[in-house]
Design a protein around this motif. Structure first.
Motif, mmCIF file in Angstrom:
data_model
loop_
_atom_site.group_PDB
_atom_site.id
_atom_site.type_symbol
_atom_site.label_atom_id
_atom_site.label_comp_id
_atom_site.label_asym_id
_atom_site.label_seq_id
_atom_site.Cartn_x
_atom_site.Cartn_y
_atom_site.Cartn_z
ATOM 1 N N VAL A 43 3.127 6.763 -5.528
ATOM 2 C CA VAL A 43 3.353 7.056 -6.945
ATOM 3 C C VAL A 43 2.044 7.167 -7.724
ATOM 4 C CG1 VAL A 43 5.635 5.988 -7.031
ATOM 5 C CG2 VAL A 43 3.606 4.572 -7.432
ATOM 6 N N THR A 44 2.103 7.910 -8.818
ATOM 7 C CA THR A 44 1.007 7.987 -9.783
ATOM 8 C C THR A 44 1.500 7.387 -11.094
ATOM 9 O OG1 THR A 44 1.593 10.109 -10.792
ATOM 10 C CG2 THR A 44 0.357 10.166 -8.707
ATOM 11 N N ILE A 62 9.248 3.937 -11.079
ATOM 12 C CA ILE A 62 9.829 3.187 -9.963
ATOM 13 C C ILE A 62 11.070 2.454 -10.453
ATOM 14 C CG2 ILE A 62 9.489 1.329 -8.300
ATOM 15 C CD1 ILE A 62 6.518 1.908 -8.326
ATOM 16 N N VAL A 63 12.140 2.527 -9.684
ATOM 17 C CA VAL A 63 13.369 1.784 -9.962
ATOM 18 C C VAL A 63 13.689 0.980 -8.698
ATOM 19 C CG1 VAL A 63 15.775 1.905 -10.689
ATOM 20 C CG2 VAL A 63 14.166 3.674 -11.448
ATOM 21 N N TYR A 64 13.746 -0.344 -8.820
ATOM 22 C CA TYR A 64 13.890 -1.172 -7.615
ATOM 23 C C TYR A 64 14.843 -2.338 -7.845
ATOM 24 C CZ TYR A 64 10.455 -4.339 -9.815
ATOM 25 O OH TYR A 64 9.803 -5.200 -10.662
ATOM 26 N N LEU A 98 10.846 7.034 -7.789
ATOM 27 C CA LEU A 98 10.955 6.356 -6.501
ATOM 28 C C LEU A 98 11.927 5.196 -6.647
ATOM 29 C CD1 LEU A 98 9.938 5.922 -3.551
ATOM 30 C CD2 LEU A 98 8.228 4.347 -4.514
ATOM 31 N N VAL A 99 12.988 5.198 -5.841
ATOM 32 C CA VAL A 99 13.941 4.089 -5.787
ATOM 33 C C VAL A 99 13.635 3.263 -4.543
ATOM 34 C CG1 VAL A 99 16.374 3.441 -5.550
ATOM 35 C CG2 VAL A 99 15.729 5.345 -7.047
ATOM 36 N N ILE A 100 13.650 1.931 -4.701
ATOM 37 C CA ILE A 100 13.326 1.036 -3.591
ATOM 38 C C ILE A 100 14.434 0.003 -3.419
ATOM 39 C CG2 ILE A 100 11.606 -0.491 -2.567
ATOM 40 C CD1 ILE A 100 9.569 0.578 -4.569
ATOM 41 N N SER A 101 14.863 -0.163 -2.172
ATOM 42 C CA SER A 101 15.825 -1.216 -1.821
ATOM 43 C C SER A 101 15.439 -1.798 -0.471
ATOM 44 C CB SER A 101 17.245 -0.662 -1.750
ATOM 45 O OG SER A 101 18.164 -1.660 -1.305
ATOM 46 N N SER A 115 0.812 -1.213 0.000
ATOM 47 C CA SER A 115 0.000 0.000 0.000
ATOM 48 C C SER A 115 0.847 1.265 0.000
ATOM 49 C CB SER A 115 -0.935 -0.014 1.214
ATOM 50 O OG SER A 115 -2.014 0.859 1.039
ATOM 51 N N ILE A 116 1.993 1.242 0.659
ATOM 52 C CA ILE A 116 2.889 2.404 0.666
ATOM 53 C C ILE A 116 3.336 2.739 -0.752
ATOM 54 C CG2 ILE A 116 5.199 3.195 1.326
ATOM 55 C CD1 ILE A 116 4.753 1.564 3.961
ATOM 56 N N ILE A 117 3.772 1.723 -1.484
ATOM 57 C CA ILE A 117 4.217 1.956 -2.867
ATOM 58 C C ILE A 117 3.076 2.501 -3.705
ATOM 59 C CG2 ILE A 117 5.086 0.825 -4.952
ATOM 60 C CD1 ILE A 117 6.514 -1.189 -3.071
ATOM 61 N N ASP A 118 1.903 1.880 -3.559
ATOM 62 C CA ASP A 118 0.735 2.313 -4.319
ATOM 63 C C ASP A 118 0.392 3.776 -4.032
ATOM 64 O OD1 ASP A 118 -1.674 1.921 -5.936
ATOM 65 O OD2 ASP A 118 -2.754 1.968 -4.038
#
Length: 420
Positions: free
Chosen positions: A127-128, A133-135, A184-187, A121-124
């Motif tokens: 972002v629009t 997204i880069v993960y 948004l970058v995610i690790s 839910s946080i990711i959702d």
């Protein structure tokens, strides 16, 4: 002609489900019994358990058991009823949020019902469709499922590969410029399968060249890394550069729930836009007050983390001294890589459980490359040096059986019996 929706399900059980007939109840969905500890029972036999994430040994700690029982007696298991926005909000939830935010050095925090759904839910919410997204390609399933909800562009970068990340940030920057969006970058703070820390400091350094926000899932780092236990960002000295910090209560805190921490504006936004929280029942008081107690213990009892790392170092050093390949783990997660087939791996795990009384997690293809067997162990503060020595001795024995073909012969005999 319209097909029966369930026809596919009947014909294809999925990559794991196809093994259910042979694996269920033993290799998957095993039943561990007894009080939560390194010594439990499996199928009526005593086993030494390396397969629970109770890092600090809080799951069965007397003080934790006491507070959980007291809260259950006072409130029952249901209170508060309703979603937080409607009727399920309390001052205890607010207190827990304030203390968590202070602990991880963020302006604000928000308590979540579950870790998995929370991350999705946080990711959702962040972002629009115009954003990118880069993960990390090795991200946990909760991140992957969150990204799958995204209607815009998304790219994976090679695991912990900063050069690959930079190339994908260049692609993302071009697209975001055209769509008038952001990045948004995610690790992960700690990758739970192989045990490496995410290269958080190096990722944050790329903010000098690219405009992005950084989300970190630190489920395995919170409570285990950093001078105070505040996680991988603290360990690497870069907590300030993490824009959105997330962790679960299901590991070091030995409970249910999770939290997200960031600047106040971001948390205020998430409170009103996290669908998995807006439309779900509030975290019950037994878990909320329980989490406060666990957090206080984490902050005031450094001996728990010290004992954890004493066990981690003894186990990992013992494995390396005996020539085992544990990869490049720099966390508590302890993988052991061996060469062999899936049938050999199954014979090995059966031998470990039935003849050596050791229970651990096994990972094979397609999670890792063909021909590799990964045995993953999670040391905890509750393990003893005797437990470690017993395990090292058993590992030497099973390696010998793997090398001399014992497990290959056993698996061949089993296959022949099943075929006949």
């Amino acid at each position: 002609m319209v097909k029966d929706l369930f026809e596919r399900i009947q014909q294809n059980k999925g990559p794991l489900g196809k093994w259910a007939t042979h694996a269920e109840g033993y290799y998957v969905f095993p039943k561990l019994e007894g009080e939560l500890s390194p010594k439990m029972k499996f199928r009526g036999k005593d086993i030494l358990n390396w397969s629970i994430n109770d890092y600090l040994g809080l799951g069965n700690h007397p003080e934790v058991r006491k507070i959980d029982a007291e809260v259950a007696q006072e409130y029952g298991a249901a209170y508060p009823m309703g979603a937080r926005m409607m009727s399920g909000h309390t001052t205890v939830h607010e207190q827990l949020q304030d203390e968590l935010a202070e602990f991880v050095k963020k302006e604000a925090a928000y308590v979540l019902n579950f870790g998995y759904q929370g991350m999705v839910s946080i990711i959702d919410a962040l972002v629009t469709k115009n954003d990118v997204i880069v993960y990390d390609v090795d991200s946990h399933a909760c991140i992957i499922d969150g990204v799958r909800l995204h209607h815009g562009k998304r790219f994976t970068y090679q695991h912990n590969d900063i050069e690959s990340l930079e190339k994908n940030l260049q692609r993302a920057t071009k697209i975001a410029s055209e769509t008038n969006g952001g990045i948004l970058v995610i690790s992960e703070g700690v990758f739970g399968m192989r045990g490496q820390q995410g290269k958080l400091k190096e990722i944050i350094a790329l903010k000098e060249k690219f405009n992005f926000r950084f989300l970190v899932d630190d489920a395995h780092g919170f409570g285990t890394l950093g001078a105070t236990g505040a996680g991988a960002g603290e360990e690497q000295g870069c907590q300030d550069g993490i824009d959105v910090y997330f962790s679960t209560f299901a590991k070091s805190m030995a409970s249910i729930g999770a939290f997200v921490a960031a600047d106040k504006d971001t948390i205020d936004y998430l409170k009103y836009n996290l669908r998995s929280q807006m439309f779900a029942k509030s975290l019950p008081m037994i878990y909320t007050k329980g989490a406060l107690k666990r957090l206080h213990m984490l902050k005031t009892m450094p001996e728990l983390k010290n004992k954890l790392w004493e066990n981690v170092n003894n186990l990992q050093n013992g494995l390396k001294e005996r020539g085992f390949n544990i990869g490049d783990t720099n966390t508590c997660v302890t993988p052991v890589y061996l060469e062999g087939s899936i049938p050999e791996a199954m014979a090995m795990v059966n031998d470990l459980r039935e003849n050596y009384g050791i229970f651990l997690s096994i990972v094979v293809y397609p999670v890792i490359p063909k021909g590799i067997i990964l045995l993953r162990m999670i040391p905890t503060a509750s393990h003893s040096l005797e437990d470690i020595q017993e395990t090292l001795t058993a590992f030497e024995a099973i390696r010998e059986k793997l090398v001399n073909g014992t497990y290959k012969r056993i698996s061949a005999a089993v296959a022949q019996a099943m075929g006949s």
